[in-house]
Scaffold this motif. Structure first.
Motif, PDB file in Angstrom:
ATOM      1  N   THR A 138      76.326 -25.450 -24.413  1.00 26.70           N
ATOM      2  CA  THR A 138      75.201 -25.441 -23.443  1.00 26.70           C
ATOM      3  C   THR A 138      74.327 -26.582 -23.650  1.00 26.70           C
ATOM      4  O   THR A 138      73.848 -27.238 -22.694  1.00 26.70           O
ATOM      5  CB  THR A 138      74.640 -24.035 -23.205  1.00 26.70           C
ATOM      6  N   LEU A 139      73.874 -26.549 -24.597  1.00 28.20           N
ATOM      7  CA  LEU A 139      72.959 -27.624 -25.055  1.00 28.20           C
ATOM      8  C   LEU A 139      73.586 -29.177 -24.759  1.00 28.20           C
ATOM      9  O   LEU A 139      72.852 -29.952 -24.060  1.00 28.20           O
ATOM     10  CB  LEU A 139      72.545 -27.588 -26.340  1.00 28.20           C
ATOM     11  N   GLU A 140      74.841 -29.410 -25.221  1.00 27.21           N
ATOM     12  CA  GLU A 140      75.290 -30.869 -24.938  1.00 27.21           C
ATOM     13  C   GLU A 140      75.504 -30.812 -23.625  1.00 27.21           C
ATOM     14  O   GLU A 140      75.399 -32.162 -22.945  1.00 27.21           O
ATOM     15  CB  GLU A 140      76.683 -30.560 -25.768  1.00 27.21           C
ATOM     16  N   GLN A 141      76.138 -29.640 -22.966  1.00 32.55           N
ATOM     17  CA  GLN A 141      76.268 -29.902 -21.448  1.00 32.55           C
ATOM     18  C   GLN A 141      74.615 -30.583 -20.656  1.00 32.55           C
ATOM     19  O   GLN A 141      74.599 -31.321 -19.730  1.00 32.55           O
ATOM     20  CB  GLN A 141      76.658 -28.930 -20.770  1.00 32.55           C
ATOM     21  N   LEU A 142      73.707 -30.052 -21.096  1.00 31.84           N
ATOM     22  CA  LEU A 142      72.267 -30.268 -20.510  1.00 31.84           C
ATOM     23  C   LEU A 142      71.954 -31.556 -20.766  1.00 31.84           C
ATOM     24  O   LEU A 142      71.362 -32.400 -20.036  1.00 31.84           O
ATOM     25  CB  LEU A 142      71.280 -29.263 -21.332  1.00 31.84           C
ATOM     26  N   ARG A 143      72.548 -32.051 -22.081  1.00 27.77           N
ATOM     27  CA  ARG A 143      71.984 -33.542 -22.470  1.00 27.77           C
ATOM     28  C   ARG A 143      72.883 -34.492 -21.465  1.00 27.77           C
ATOM     29  O   ARG A 143      72.399 -35.328 -20.876  1.00 27.77           O
ATOM     30  CB  ARG A 143      72.413 -33.587 -24.002  1.00 27.77           C
ATOM     31  N   GLN A 144      74.259 -34.011 -21.189  1.00 32.37           N
ATOM     32  CA  GLN A 144      75.008 -34.987 -20.440  1.00 32.37           C
ATOM     33  C   GLN A 144      74.507 -34.985 -19.120  1.00 32.37           C
ATOM     34  O   GLN A 144      74.670 -36.019 -18.197  1.00 32.37           O
ATOM     35  CB  GLN A 144      76.324 -34.364 -20.288  1.00 32.37           C
ATOM     36  N   LEU A 145      73.705 -33.919 -18.504  1.00 33.34           N
ATOM     37  CA  LEU A 145      73.247 -33.787 -17.066  1.00 33.34           C
ATOM     38  C   LEU A 145      71.762 -34.681 -17.205  1.00 33.34           C
ATOM     39  O   LEU A 145      70.943 -34.478 -16.211  1.00 33.34           O
ATOM     40  CB  LEU A 145      73.099 -32.131 -16.616  1.00 33.34           C
ATOM     41  N   ARG A 146      71.377 -35.065 -18.231  1.00 31.37           N
ATOM     42  CA  ARG A 146      69.994 -35.548 -18.528  1.00 31.37           C
ATOM     43  C   ARG A 146      68.919 -34.942 -18.235  1.00 31.37           C
ATOM     44  O   ARG A 146      67.760 -35.205 -17.846  1.00 31.37           O
ATOM     45  CB  ARG A 146      69.884 -36.930 -17.705  1.00 31.37           C
ATOM     46  N   CYS A 147      68.767 -33.486 -18.663  1.00 27.36           N
ATOM     47  CA  CYS A 147      68.097 -32.543 -18.710  1.00 27.36           C
ATOM     48  C   CYS A 147      66.916 -32.913 -19.726  1.00 27.36           C
ATOM     49  O   CYS A 147      67.242 -33.665 -20.721  1.00 27.36           O
ATOM     50  CB  CYS A 147      68.179 -31.129 -19.020  1.00 27.36           C
ATOM     51  N   ASP A 148      65.692 -32.881 -19.435  1.00 25.42           N
ATOM     52  CA  ASP A 148      64.583 -33.337 -20.294  1.00 25.42           C
ATOM     53  C   ASP A 148      64.310 -32.521 -21.482  1.00 25.42           C
ATOM     54  O   ASP A 148      64.211 -32.783 -22.408  1.00 25.42           O
ATOM     55  CB  ASP A 148      63.215 -33.732 -19.320  1.00 25.42           C
ATOM     56  N   VAL A 149      64.080 -31.282 -21.166  1.00 21.71           N
ATOM     57  CA  VAL A 149      63.416 -30.193 -22.266  1.00 21.71           C
ATOM     58  C   VAL A 149      64.288 -29.046 -22.152  1.00 21.71           C
ATOM     59  O   VAL A 149      64.860 -28.621 -20.994  1.00 21.71           O
ATOM     60  CB  VAL A 149      62.179 -29.899 -22.056  1.00 21.71           C
ATOM     61  N   ALA A 150      64.454 -28.254 -23.394  1.00 19.14           N
ATOM     62  CA  ALA A 150      65.362 -27.109 -23.583  1.00 19.14           C
ATOM     63  C   ALA A 150      64.451 -26.002 -24.291  1.00 19.14           C
ATOM     64  O   ALA A 150      63.874 -26.520 -25.260  1.00 19.14           O
ATOM     65  CB  ALA A 150      66.631 -27.270 -23.751  1.00 19.14           C
ATOM     66  N   GLN A 151      64.740 -24.796 -24.105  1.00 17.88           N
ATOM     67  CA  GLN A 151      64.254 -23.765 -25.036  1.00 17.88           C
ATOM     68  C   GLN A 151      65.316 -22.560 -24.855  1.00 17.88           C
ATOM     69  O   GLN A 151      66.047 -22.425 -23.899  1.00 17.88           O
ATOM     70  CB  GLN A 151      62.906 -23.391 -24.719  1.00 17.88           C
ATOM     71  N   GLY A 152      65.404 -21.863 -26.129  1.00 19.76           N
ATOM     72  CA  GLY A 152      66.180 -20.626 -25.936  1.00 19.76           C
ATOM     73  C   GLY A 152      66.415 -20.094 -27.266  1.00 19.76           C
ATOM     74  O   GLY A 152      65.944 -20.914 -28.429  1.00 19.76           O
ATOM     75  N   TYR A 153      67.414 -19.163 -27.666  1.00 18.11           N
ATOM     76  CA  TYR A 153      67.277 -18.573 -28.964  1.00 18.11           C
ATOM     77  C   TYR A 153      68.201 -19.306 -29.857  1.00 18.11           C
ATOM     78  O   TYR A 153      68.241 -19.647 -31.166  1.00 18.11           O
ATOM     79  CB  TYR A 153      68.323 -17.271 -29.096  1.00 18.11           C
ATOM     80  N   PHE A 154      69.018 -20.529 -29.154  1.00 20.37           N
ATOM     81  CA  PHE A 154      69.717 -21.494 -30.136  1.00 20.37           C
ATOM     82  C   PHE A 154      68.712 -22.494 -30.812  1.00 20.37           C
ATOM     83  O   PHE A 154      69.048 -22.973 -31.877  1.00 20.37           O
ATOM     84  CB  PHE A 154      70.851 -22.160 -29.278  1.00 20.37           C
ATOM     85  N   LEU A 155      67.696 -22.820 -30.043  1.00 23.35           N
ATOM     86  CA  LEU A 155      66.789 -23.524 -30.324  1.00 23.35           C
ATOM     87  C   LEU A 155      65.594 -23.128 -31.094  1.00 23.35           C
ATOM     88  O   LEU A 155      64.691 -23.853 -31.857  1.00 23.35           O
ATOM     89  CB  LEU A 155      66.235 -24.545 -29.108  1.00 23.35           C
ATOM     90  N   GLY A 156      65.414 -21.533 -31.055  1.00 25.39           N
ATOM     91  CA  GLY A 156      64.396 -21.065 -31.802  1.00 25.39           C
ATOM     92  C   GLY A 156      64.059 -19.999 -30.914  1.00 25.39           C
ATOM     93  O   GLY A 156      63.665 -19.859 -29.791  1.00 25.39           O
ATOM     94  N   ARG A 157      64.061 -18.885 -31.805  1.00 19.64           N
ATOM     95  CA  ARG A 157      63.505 -17.554 -30.984  1.00 19.64           C
ATOM     96  C   ARG A 157      61.840 -17.692 -31.338  1.00 19.64           C
ATOM     97  O   ARG A 157      61.176 -18.159 -31.983  1.00 19.64           O
ATOM     98  CB  ARG A 157      63.940 -16.277 -31.818  1.00 19.64           C
ATOM     99  N   PRO A 158      61.393 -16.620 -30.442  1.00 21.39           N
ATOM    100  CA  PRO A 158      60.085 -16.419 -30.319  1.00 21.39           C
ATOM    101  C   PRO A 158      59.554 -16.138 -31.405  1.00 21.39           C
ATOM    102  O   PRO A 158      60.098 -15.106 -32.406  1.00 21.39           O
ATOM    103  CB  PRO A 158      59.524 -15.318 -29.358  1.00 21.39           C
ATOM    104  N   GLY A 159      58.325 -16.459 -32.369  1.00 21.40           N
ATOM    105  CA  GLY A 159      57.906 -16.107 -33.474  1.00 21.40           C
ATOM    106  C   GLY A 159      56.603 -16.559 -33.717  1.00 21.40           C
ATOM    107  O   GLY A 159      55.694 -16.928 -32.789  1.00 21.40           O
ATOM    108  N   PRO A 160      55.953 -16.265 -35.041  1.00 21.37           N
ATOM    109  CA  PRO A 160      54.508 -16.567 -35.272  1.00 21.37           C
ATOM    110  C   PRO A 160      54.287 -18.224 -35.070  1.00 21.37           C
ATOM    111  O   PRO A 160      55.214 -18.967 -35.244  1.00 21.37           O
ATOM    112  CB  PRO A 160      54.544 -16.025 -36.633  1.00 21.37           C
TER     113      PRO A 160
END
Length: 881
Positions: free
Chosen positions: A841-863
């Motif tokens: 999904t992250l690679e597909q977003l990069r191909q679509l030229r999305c600017d910013v991403a967030q989600g469990y793959f990039l980091g779960r909510p934490g301190p």
């Protein structure tokens, strides 16, 4: 003119001396006036001058018994035509039509016209050629009429559009009866249809004498003395000059001859002297013989005059009293009639009685009480007789009655009966009847509105409560069930706010109609208020029958509504409580059905739920959370977790979204979905949201002080966004923490932009003016108006996670995501994808030229420390390597 008036006065004196019973109008001579025409050259054919006048105004203009028009004015104008060579067309008609002709241009000149300030503004007048006294005339047996002030309470007869009506109206009188001519007015006066009337003196005496009724009327001093003129409209100055020049050619002798013809000649000539001597001797002898008789006659005359005067005064007083009584009797607003106990008939009735019951020409003796009653118990002939007997026994009953007019229509009256001594008999009942149809309708309307919703006219909560108690009692006796349904329209507030309250009201009425069509006549559809409806289904044999009705409700609302040309679709969330299983009284059933309805809404809306005991347990848990939220802030039980946001070009963490968590001392960590909706409903989200904003700004300031320029994104609730103090709250958080506004991002959902739009947009403008960034969260699932996004200078669009999670598996999600990213870039906005769960999904977003991403793959909510560690790594996600 003076000679004409003198001639009239002389005739009147001679007539009085001759003791004539009636004054006689001189006959019109058969021979025309001989007038020597001037010698003039034959003029070219010219258009005639159209002269309009009253054809009912002797001696100036009137018609004989064969309808031939004649009179002083006609002779003068015929002479004028001879002198000028201009033909004259006479338009002699009734006065109102004559006025219309001159006003609409159908005539050039109007004759026999009185002058007034109002008319001076429209017409140019000639010099006066006659003087007319205008008094008030009244029946000879009526006293007390002295002038305008004594006319109040009377309807004054006047000729239509006569100056007299305007003169009296200027002095505050408003009661007039208009007649087309003086003859019609005198006919009405002779028949006593009018008892006072206004008429020019000469015309009145002519017509009264002609009819032999001059002894029936008396008159007041003149109200005013009018002068007769001819007149043209002011804009016709050339015509004014032509007419005036023509009459200047008529000599005084010629005019005098015409006036003598119509006024009558004065007595002239010299009496012979011998005849005069003999007459004197005879007169002296007669005087000598009559001297003694005169003394005796004088004494008798004085005695007779004194008695006659006393009798006249008594008769006048009696006449005035009777006339005033009749006037009051006929003009009161209540119907009054006198009932004879012996014959059981109506013997007297006032005018209002005839009007109210539409009696027409039917004689009163033909009426009976049964004909004037609806005939439906308790308003029959027999019921009326009971009231009559009570009044005959000395009571004075006051009661309401359903009455019938003679044309068959029904109405409501209030009747008061009392026994009275009338016409020398004590066997009379005085009955006063007041029409209370409007009052009764107002009472019924008030009673209806006390138990019904004024918008939909459905029963309200008060009425459905009463029906529910009765239905439950019958259900327990008959072994059936009663279902109480609480129905709530889904997303009605959104429709109401976007289309307006008028459209919302129309939709509610349409929904009410469809719901009513789905139930039985014995069931009740109620609207207690807002977008909520209550349905009471009575006497159902089992639950399946209830389910069938509920299914029909969902089907009925599936068809779109047409609201002012806009197609609208709404759905229902329905909660169902059954009696007696879920309660035996209305309050318990309502509480349980309402609980079930909220479960239906929580289950995705457009569905229904039956009440179960488990729902009570959930309601108790809901209340526990609500009470715990009030103490959570005081006890410091809330904490914030931060989820990193990654720049897809560099792979670096450049910010984080602040997410609140509740660490309950007994239940442990409570997820946001379990308490945020409750905080929203209770209003506690406002102080909680302020705490999150302040804490997040404080943390971002610490990161910046540690050399990490990370932005922090804070979610705003709908309640916060609608508060007028939002900008001050943000300012205080930034000031207290020392954070640069550029490092604060406030997230809004799409749906917030259509709720209280004016207040929301103003708050966003104020916050944006502080330098804070604005992002639209969950984009693609709401009802965004793109013009709002442009006008508010939004910085970021966050694509909803539902599209991102299916990005690699669903072509529609991929197309929508690509379209949103492209639209964001075209508007110079940052495109943010949330809910990234895998590398594909992250690679597909990069191909679509999305600017910013967030989600469990990039980091779960934490301190906060976890975000800080990730931010210090160089390209931690190796994007684009």
């Amino acid at each position: 003119m003076r000679r004409a008036v003198f001639a009239l006065c002389a005739l009147a004196v001679l007539a009085a001396r001759a003791d004539a019973a009636d004054s006689v109008t001189p006959e019109v001579p058969a021979t025309p006036v001989s007038v020597a025409p001037l010698s003039v050259a034959a003029p070219a054919a010219r258009a005639p001058v159209r002269v309009t006048m009253d054809d009912n105004y002797p001696p100036f203009s009137f018609r004989d018994n064969q309808g031939t028009h004649m009179g002083l004015v006609r002779d003068l104008w015929e002479l004028w035509s001879q002198r000028t060579g201009v033909p004259v067309e006479f338009l002699a008609t009734d006065w109102a039509l004559a006025r219309n002709l001159i006003e609409t241009g159908g005539a050039d000149v109007i004759e026999t016209f009185f002058r007034s300030p109002a008319r001076d503004r429209v017409y140019s007048f000639s010099e006066p050629y006659a003087t007319i006294d205008v008094p008030i005339w009244f029946n000879a047996d009526l006293g007390g009429i002295t002038g305008p002030d004594s006319l109040r309470g009377f309807n004054v007869g006047v000729k239509e559009r006569d100056l007299c009506a305007d003169w009296l109206a200027d002095r505050g009188l408003t009661g007039f009866r208009n007649f087309p001519s003086y003859e019609a007015l005198l006919d009405a006066a002779a028949a006593r249809d009018v008892v006072v009337f206004c008429m020019d003196d000469q015309a009145a005496r002519y017509f009264m004498t002609k009819r032999g009724i001059q002894d029936r009327f008396r008159y007041t001093d003149p109200l005013y003395t009018g002068e007769l003129h001819w007149a043209v409209r002011k804009e016709k100055s050339a015509l004014l000059a032509l007419v005036a020049d023509g009459f200047a050619r008529v000599t005084p002798d010629e005019r005098r001859a015409i006036e003598d013809r119509w006024y009558g000649r004065r007595i002239s000539g010299v009496v012979d002297s011998n005849l005069l001597s003999r007459l004197v001797k005879i007169l002296l002898g007669a005087l000598a013989l009559g001297a003694m008789a005169l003394v005796w006659a004088t004494m008798l005359r004085r005695q007779v005059a004194a008695k006659t005067e006393r009798l006249s005064e008594a008769m006048a007083a009696l006449s005035i009293g009777e006339e005033r009584f009749r006037t009051i009797f006929d003009n009161v607003n209540d119907a009054i009639f006198i009932h004879d106990l012996d014959t059981a008939t109506i013997i007297h009735a006032n005018r209002r009685m005839h009007e109210m019951y539409r009696i027409g020409d039917l004689p009163l003796s033909a009426l009976d009480i049964g004909m004037l009653s609806s005939g439906v118990p308790p308003y029959t002939m027999e019921d009326a007789i009971v009231w009559v007997r009570r009044a005959a026994a000395g009571e004075s009953p006051l009661f309401e009655w359903h009455a019938r007019r003679l044309d068959g229509s029904l109405f409501w009256v209030e009747i008061n009966i009392r026994r009275a001594l009338l016409d020398g008999s004590d066997r009379r009942l005085l009955v006063v009847v007041r029409d209370i149809t409007e009052r009764r309708a107002a009472q019924e309307r008030m009673e209806f509105l006390a138990q019904h919703d004024p918008l939909t006219l459905l029963p309200n909560r008060l009425l459905v409560r009463d029906r529910a108690d009765q239905a439950v009692a019958h259900a327990e006796r008959d072994g059936v069930i009663v279902a109480l349904l609480v129905c709530d329209l889904d997303q009605f507030k959104t429709i109401n706010d976007s289309l307006g309250h008028a459209a919302g009201d129309a939709l509610l009425r349409a929904v009410a109609g469809r719901l009513t069509a789905c139930v039985c006549d014995t069931d009740t559809v109620s609207r207690p208020g807002g977008d909520e409806f209550i349905l009471l289904l009575s006497g159902r044999p089992d639950t399946d029958a209830v389910v069938e009705t509920v299914a029909s409700l969902h089907e009925a609302l599936a068809e779109p509504f047409d609201v002012d040309g806009t197609e609208v679709t709404v759905t229902l969330s329905i909660g169902i409580a059954l009696a007696p299983a879920d309660g035996r009284d209305f309050a318990t059933l309502m509480q349980n059905a309402d609980t079930a309805m909220h479960h239906a809404k929580a289950s995705g809306r457009n569905t229904h739920r039956f009440f179960a005991e488990a729902m009570n347990a959930e309601a108790v848990a809901h209340l526990s959370i609500r009470n715990g939220l009030r103490r959570a802030l005081e006890r410091g039980e809330f904490l914030i977790h931060y989820q990193p946001q990654v720049n897809l070009d560099s792979g670096m963490v450049f910010g984080a979204e602040a997410l609140i968590r509740w660490n309950h001392p007994e239940r442990g960590m409570i997820p946001p979905g379990a308490f945020i909706p409750i905080a929203e409903d209770s209003g506690l989200i406002v102080p909680i949201g302020e705490w999150v904003l302040r804490e997040s700004c404080r943390q971002a300031a610490q990161w910046r002080a540690a050399g990490l320029p990370l932005t922090v994104a804070v979610n705003l609730s709908a309640r916060q966004l609608q508060r007028s103090d939002l900008a001050r709250t943000v300012t205080d958080a930034l000031t207290d923490s020392g954070l640069d506004p550029l490092f604060l991002e406030l997230e809004l959902t799409e749906s917030m932009l259509i709720q209280n739009t004016d207040a929301v947009l103003e708050n966003i403008r104020r916050v944006k003016a502080l330098g804070v960034q604005i992002s639209i969260d969950d984009f693609g699932t709401g009802y965004s108006n793109l013009s709002y996004i442009g006008r508010l200078a939004v910085d970021k669009l966050k694509i909803d996670r539902s599209f991102i999670m299916d990005l690699c598996r669903n072509h529609d999600s991929a197309r929508i995501t690509a379209a949103v990213i492209q639209m964001a870039h075209s508007l110079n906005l940052t495109a943010v994808a949330e809910g990234v769960e895998d590398a594909e999904t992250l690679e597909q977003l990069r191909q679509l030229r999305c600017d910013v991403a967030q989600g469990y793959f990039l980091g779960r909510p934490g301190p906060a420390e976890a975000v800080e560690r990730a931010a210090r790594q160089a390209n931690p996600f190796h994007i684009g390597a």
